[in-house]
Design a protein around this motif. Structure first.
Motif, mmCIF file in Angstrom:
data_model
loop_
_atom_site.group_PDB
_atom_site.id
_atom_site.type_symbol
_atom_site.label_atom_id
_atom_site.label_comp_id
_atom_site.label_asym_id
_atom_site.label_seq_id
_atom_site.Cartn_x
_atom_site.Cartn_y
_atom_site.Cartn_z
ATOM 1 N N LEU A 127 68.040 -9.439 -23.910
ATOM 2 C CA LEU A 127 68.317 -10.656 -24.431
ATOM 3 C C LEU A 127 68.778 -10.315 -26.015
ATOM 4 N N GLY A 128 69.056 -9.197 -26.563
ATOM 5 C CA GLY A 128 69.928 -8.465 -27.290
ATOM 6 C C GLY A 128 71.150 -9.447 -26.382
ATOM 7 N N ILE A 129 72.208 -8.970 -25.424
ATOM 8 C CA ILE A 129 72.308 -9.362 -24.886
ATOM 9 C C ILE A 129 73.204 -10.847 -25.016
ATOM 10 N N ALA A 130 71.807 -11.645 -25.170
ATOM 11 C CA ALA A 130 71.544 -13.351 -25.180
ATOM 12 C C ALA A 130 72.113 -14.037 -26.934
ATOM 13 N N ALA A 131 71.636 -13.350 -27.075
ATOM 14 C CA ALA A 131 71.530 -13.197 -28.557
ATOM 15 C C ALA A 131 73.045 -13.256 -29.161
ATOM 16 N N ALA A 132 73.988 -12.121 -28.679
ATOM 17 C CA ALA A 132 75.298 -11.678 -29.419
ATOM 18 C C ALA A 132 75.746 -12.982 -28.800
ATOM 19 N N LEU A 133 76.176 -13.156 -27.373
ATOM 20 C CA LEU A 133 76.602 -14.729 -26.438
ATOM 21 C C LEU A 133 76.350 -15.883 -27.061
ATOM 22 N N GLY A 134 75.306 -16.489 -27.587
ATOM 23 C CA GLY A 134 75.090 -17.236 -28.425
ATOM 24 C C GLY A 134 73.623 -17.791 -28.681
ATOM 25 N N TRP A 135 73.181 -18.294 -29.970
ATOM 26 C CA TRP A 135 71.708 -18.294 -30.103
ATOM 27 C C TRP A 135 70.457 -19.063 -29.586
ATOM 28 N N ILE A 136 71.842 -19.798 -29.057
ATOM 29 C CA ILE A 136 70.134 -20.876 -27.899
ATOM 30 C C ILE A 136 70.393 -20.293 -26.804
ATOM 31 N N TYR A 137 71.112 -18.876 -26.407
ATOM 32 C CA TYR A 137 70.507 -18.282 -24.966
ATOM 33 C C TYR A 137 69.612 -17.301 -25.459
ATOM 34 N N ALA A 138 69.541 -16.570 -26.509
ATOM 35 C CA ALA A 138 68.302 -15.896 -27.009
ATOM 36 C C ALA A 138 67.110 -16.569 -27.626
ATOM 37 N N LEU A 139 66.980 -18.488 -28.050
ATOM 38 C CA LEU A 139 66.348 -18.867 -28.441
ATOM 39 C C LEU A 139 65.319 -19.297 -26.645
ATOM 40 N N VAL A 140 66.559 -19.928 -25.962
ATOM 41 C CA VAL A 140 65.520 -20.202 -24.326
ATOM 42 C C VAL A 140 64.965 -18.681 -24.115
ATOM 43 N N PHE A 141 65.547 -17.770 -24.158
ATOM 44 C CA PHE A 141 64.958 -16.073 -23.334
ATOM 45 C C PHE A 141 63.499 -16.012 -24.137
ATOM 46 N N ALA A 142 63.102 -16.179 -25.373
ATOM 47 C CA ALA A 142 62.722 -15.612 -26.356
ATOM 48 C C ALA A 142 61.181 -16.869 -26.070
ATOM 49 N N LEU A 143 62.050 -18.365 -26.344
ATOM 50 C CA LEU A 143 60.603 -19.247 -25.769
ATOM 51 C C LEU A 143 59.945 -18.574 -24.357
ATOM 52 N N VAL A 144 61.037 -18.703 -23.246
ATOM 53 C CA VAL A 144 60.478 -18.505 -21.909
ATOM 54 C C VAL A 144 59.455 -17.128 -22.013
ATOM 55 N N TRP A 145 59.611 -15.751 -22.457
ATOM 56 C CA TRP A 145 59.139 -14.619 -22.555
ATOM 57 C C TRP A 145 57.858 -15.208 -23.154
ATOM 58 N N LEU A 146 57.418 -15.493 -24.067
ATOM 59 C CA LEU A 146 56.711 -15.925 -24.827
ATOM 60 C C LEU A 146 55.244 -16.986 -24.369
ATOM 61 N N ALA A 147 55.927 -17.131 -23.654
ATOM 62 C CA ALA A 147 55.381 -18.331 -22.962
ATOM 63 C C ALA A 147 54.851 -18.200 -22.100
ATOM 64 N N MET A 148 55.832 -17.516 -20.981
ATOM 65 C CA MET A 148 54.967 -17.217 -19.884
ATOM 66 C C MET A 148 53.682 -15.963 -20.184
ATOM 67 N N VAL A 149 54.069 -14.967 -21.345
ATOM 68 C CA VAL A 149 52.971 -14.511 -21.778
ATOM 69 C C VAL A 149 52.167 -14.534 -22.243
ATOM 70 N N ALA A 150 51.969 -15.615 -22.571
ATOM 71 C CA ALA A 150 50.885 -16.302 -23.847
ATOM 72 C C ALA A 150 50.371 -17.420 -22.475
ATOM 73 N N LEU A 151 50.372 -17.806 -21.421
ATOM 74 C CA LEU A 151 50.009 -18.688 -20.469
ATOM 75 C C LEU A 151 49.365 -17.152 -19.145
ATOM 76 N N PHE A 152 49.938 -16.289 -19.052
ATOM 77 C CA PHE A 152 49.909 -15.636 -17.394
ATOM 78 C C PHE A 152 49.159 -13.978 -18.013
ATOM 79 N N ARG A 153 50.227 -13.843 -19.302
ATOM 80 C CA ARG A 153 49.447 -12.331 -20.033
ATOM 81 C C ARG A 153 49.886 -11.348 -18.900
ATOM 82 N N PHE A 154 51.169 -11.650 -17.840
ATOM 83 C CA PHE A 154 52.001 -10.988 -17.262
ATOM 84 C C PHE A 154 53.318 -10.664 -18.067
ATOM 85 N N SER A 155 53.301 -9.807 -18.402
ATOM 86 C CA SER A 155 55.034 -9.012 -19.408
ATOM 87 C C SER A 155 55.834 -8.809 -18.783
#
Length: 219
Positions: A127-155
């Motif tokens: 996630l830190g690497i993605a943020a350094a290479l472009g904010w859009i990548y960090a945003l995609v990463f964070a949204l997918v990460w949080l959405a999947m954990v919220a929906l299925f509760r598997f880290s």
């Protein structure tokens, strides 16, 4: 004498030095085991002897210290970000240096020499690497990460899905250099989570906040 000086000019300014430094310094940044350092600092014991034995924030959470887990997560993100952002200061082509540092930081977290190459699974550092290479990548990463954990509760599922989303995002943006980098790192995330994938398929993976006792290699 002047001809001899030209013959050995490459040794005075080796072309490989800056890229090698980017990989090496990235590795050093990534290899700092913040989870272990923080749990020891507060007297919570050796993180490798707790829960799954993993050095990441998910396992720190199993100590019952949410603030410590959050701090570990932020520091693991920060080391990936810092390694990539500082790499151009070493010289060379900035984009190439950042990508090399990204590879170094990821491998440093997953295979730190200080821990006999037994490190974490790389999700927060990615996630830190993605943020350094472009904010859009960090945003995609964070949204997918949080959405999947919220929906299925598997880290683990959240981390895997977020990692796979990065090369897809780069492909959509026609950013081929970043696409290949994220693709390679996503494959490594899948490899590091191979035991988690097996448990997900067998429906044996513990959920976030669940009471099931963690197994080795969880999270």
């Amino acid at each position: 004498m002047s001809g001899q000086g030209k013959d050995f000019a490459i040794f005075d300014h080796p072309l490989w030095l800056a890229p090698a430094l980017a990989l090496f310094c990235g590795y050093l940044f990534g290899s700092v085991p913040f989870g272990i350092l923080l749990t020891r600092a507060v007297g919570a014991g050796d993180l490798r002897q707790i829960g799954s034995g993993n050095i990441g924030a998910t396992n720190v959470l199993r100590t019952g210290r949410k603030g410590l887990a959050a701090t570990t997560l932020l520091l693991d993100v920060a080391k990936g970000f810092a390694a990539v952002k500082l790499a151009p200061l070493l010289g060379g082509d900035p984009e190439s240096m950042m990508r090399l540092a990204a590879v170094g930081a990821f491998f440093g977290h997953c295979y730190p020499v200080w821990l006999k190459f037994r490190g974490g699974k790389g999700v927060a550092t990615l996630l830190g690497i993605a943020a350094a290479l472009g904010w859009i990548y960090a945003l995609v990463f964070a949204l997918v990460w949080l959405a999947m954990v919220a929906l299925f509760r598997f880290s683990s599922l959240g981390g895997i899905s977020a990692a796979v989303a990065l090369p897809i995002a780069a492909f959509v943006r026609v950013d081929l250099g970043i696409f290949f980098l994220f693709g390679a790192l996503a494959l490594l995330v899948l490899w590091k989570h191979r035991s988690n994938i097996g448990r997900l398929l067998r429906r044996e993976e513990p959920k976030v906040g669940g009471s099931k006792k963690p197994r080795p290699e969880d999270g």
